[in-house]
Scaffold this active site. Structure first.
Site, PDB file in Angstrom:
ATOM      1  CB  SER A   1      -6.395  25.998 -40.687  1.00  0.00           C
ATOM      2  OG  SER A   1      -6.744  24.946 -41.568  1.00  0.00           O
TER       3      SER A   1
ATOM      4  CG  LEU B   1      -3.006  18.370 -29.515  1.00  0.00           C
ATOM      5  CD1 LEU B   1      -1.561  18.101 -29.098  1.00  0.00           C
ATOM      6  CD2 LEU B   1      -3.336  17.559 -30.769  1.00  0.00           C
ATOM      7  CB  ILE B   2      -8.445  20.133 -31.583  1.00  0.00           C
ATOM      8  CG1 ILE B   2      -9.232  19.987 -30.277  1.00  0.00           C
ATOM      9  CG2 ILE B   2      -9.339  19.845 -32.790  1.00  0.00           C
ATOM     10  CD1 ILE B   2     -10.417  20.934 -30.155  1.00  0.00           C
TER      11      ILE B   2
ATOM     12  N   GLY C   1      -5.897  19.907 -37.092  1.00  0.00           N
ATOM     13  CA  GLY C   1      -6.627  20.415 -38.255  1.00  0.00           C
ATOM     14  C   GLY C   1      -7.595  21.519 -37.924  1.00  0.00           C
TER      15      GLY C   1
ATOM     16  CE1 TYR D   1     -11.756  12.041 -46.238  1.00  0.00           C
ATOM     17  CE2 TYR D   1     -13.883  10.982 -46.622  1.00  0.00           C
ATOM     18  CZ  TYR D   1     -13.090  11.854 -45.901  1.00  0.00           C
ATOM     19  OH  TYR D   1     -13.631  12.527 -44.831  1.00  0.00           O
TER      20      TYR D   1
ATOM     21  CB  SER E   1     -16.042  10.435 -43.081  1.00  0.00           C
ATOM     22  OG  SER E   1     -16.936  10.593 -44.171  1.00  0.00           O
TER      23      SER E   1
ATOM     24  N   GLY F   1     -13.172  24.800 -40.831  1.00  0.00           N
ATOM     25  CA  GLY F   1     -14.164  23.748 -40.706  1.00  0.00           C
ATOM     26  C   GLY F   1     -14.427  23.233 -39.308  1.00  0.00           C
ATOM     27  CB  ILE F   2     -15.234  19.795 -38.133  1.00  0.00           C
ATOM     28  CG1 ILE F   2     -16.438  19.550 -39.047  1.00  0.00           C
ATOM     29  CG2 ILE F   2     -15.472  19.118 -36.782  1.00  0.00           C
ATOM     30  CD1 ILE F   2     -16.649  18.088 -39.403  1.00  0.00           C
ATOM     31  N   GLY F   3     -12.645  21.437 -37.286  1.00  0.00           N
ATOM     32  CA  GLY F   3     -11.564  21.614 -36.324  1.00  0.00           C
ATOM     33  C   GLY F   3     -11.564  22.985 -35.696  1.00  0.00           C
TER      34      GLY F   3
END
Length: 286
Positions: free
Chosen positions: A18, A13-14, A16, A159, A146, A20-22
């Site tokens: 939509s 299960l991943i 985010g 952040y 990050s 980029g990295i995900g």
């Protein structure tokens, strides 16, 4: 007589997915043979993911589901659906995240609370809920943090605070999870050429105007960021590091996604792969 049945694909299960990295990790994991539950807050935004999966020839392995990681009931419902549909869960990739730019004097604490909800508490909620399922399969938790979770960066106070928190949570959890057969890893990207920065929806003139006495420093920082993203790593390259950890026989606790990321964290982390800390803290449990 040996069975000719194919082994059941592993399920990841991943969050985010939509952009980029995900998105790239979902496609790459499917290419590596995994069944991918690709989650996002708004399934209406899954068009790019579906197109990429189709182009890669893995659309049948990518199952899109709605999931807001800040919604506990939604997490429970999503995991229940995963078990009902696939019977097991072998890995979770905590990738969903939200950026935040500003300094505390000018933005107050609300920006910090928002950043913490997605980048930290969402990770905590999903990880905690998934642990019983991962214990059953000897699975793994992978969290995309990050370099900002290691090195505090100007005007990224909210952040970085959330990413520092996620790193601390995962580093503390890792030996405990390992004792019950679940591996824990963090992935630390540097600058990645994805829609993450665009999704911040920053009105630079308005941001500078609101910065008051911090405006000159903020402008210098924003200029630096824009320059760094000109030569940024691609989402696909960063996702390859995620899938490498996902498929590794002995995944490291900590992995950076590029030479630039390693160079940035190296002065602060002499223990780049996290093994020394893990050996130390694991020894406290026996």
């Amino acid at each position: 007589m040996p069975s000719s049945a194919s082994p059941t694909p592993k399920v990841v299960l991943i969050t985010g997915t939509s952009t980029g990295i995900g998105l790239a990790a979902a496609v790459a994991a499917a290419q590596a043979g995994w069944t991918v539950v690709a989650t996002l807050r708004d399934p209406a935004r899954s068009g790019a993911l579906r197109e990429a999966a189709t182009a890669a020839g893995v659309a049948e392995r990518v199952h899109v589901k709605r999931l807001d990681v800040t919604d506990r009931d939604a997490i429970t419902a999503c995991l229940d659906e995963v078990i009902a549909e696939h019977g097991h869960l072998d890995a979770v990739v905590n990738n969903a995240g939200a950026g935040a730019v500003g300094t505390v004097e000018r933005v107050g604490t609300e920006l910090f609370r928002t950043a913490m909800e997605v980048n930290f508490f969402g990770v905590v909620e999903l990880t905690g809920a998934a642990m019983p399922l991962l214990r059953a399969t000897g699975g793994r938790v992978i969290t995309v943090t990050s370099v900002g979770g290691i090195v505090g960066q100007p005007f990224n106070e909210a952040y970085c605070a959330a990413k520092f928190a996620a790193e601390g949570f995962m580093e503390s959890l890792a030996p405990v999870a390992a004792a019950v057969g679940v591996s824990v890893s963090v992935i630390e990207p540097g600058a990645v050429a994805s829609e993450f920065v665009a999704n911040l929806d920053i009105d630079v003139p308005a941001l500078l105007e609101a910065a008051g006495p911090y405006a000159p420093s903020l402008k210098g920082y924003l200029d630096h960021v824009m320059a760094s993203f000109e030569g940024a790593q691609s989402s696909a390259d960063a996702a390859a590091a995620v899938v490498e950890v996902l498929t590794a026989e002995r995944p490291p606790f900590r992995a950076q996604t590029s030479a630039e990321a390693r160079d940035l964290v190296a002065p602060k982390l002499a223990d780049l792969d996290g093994s020394r800390v893990q050996q130390l803290t694991a020894s406290w449990l026996s």
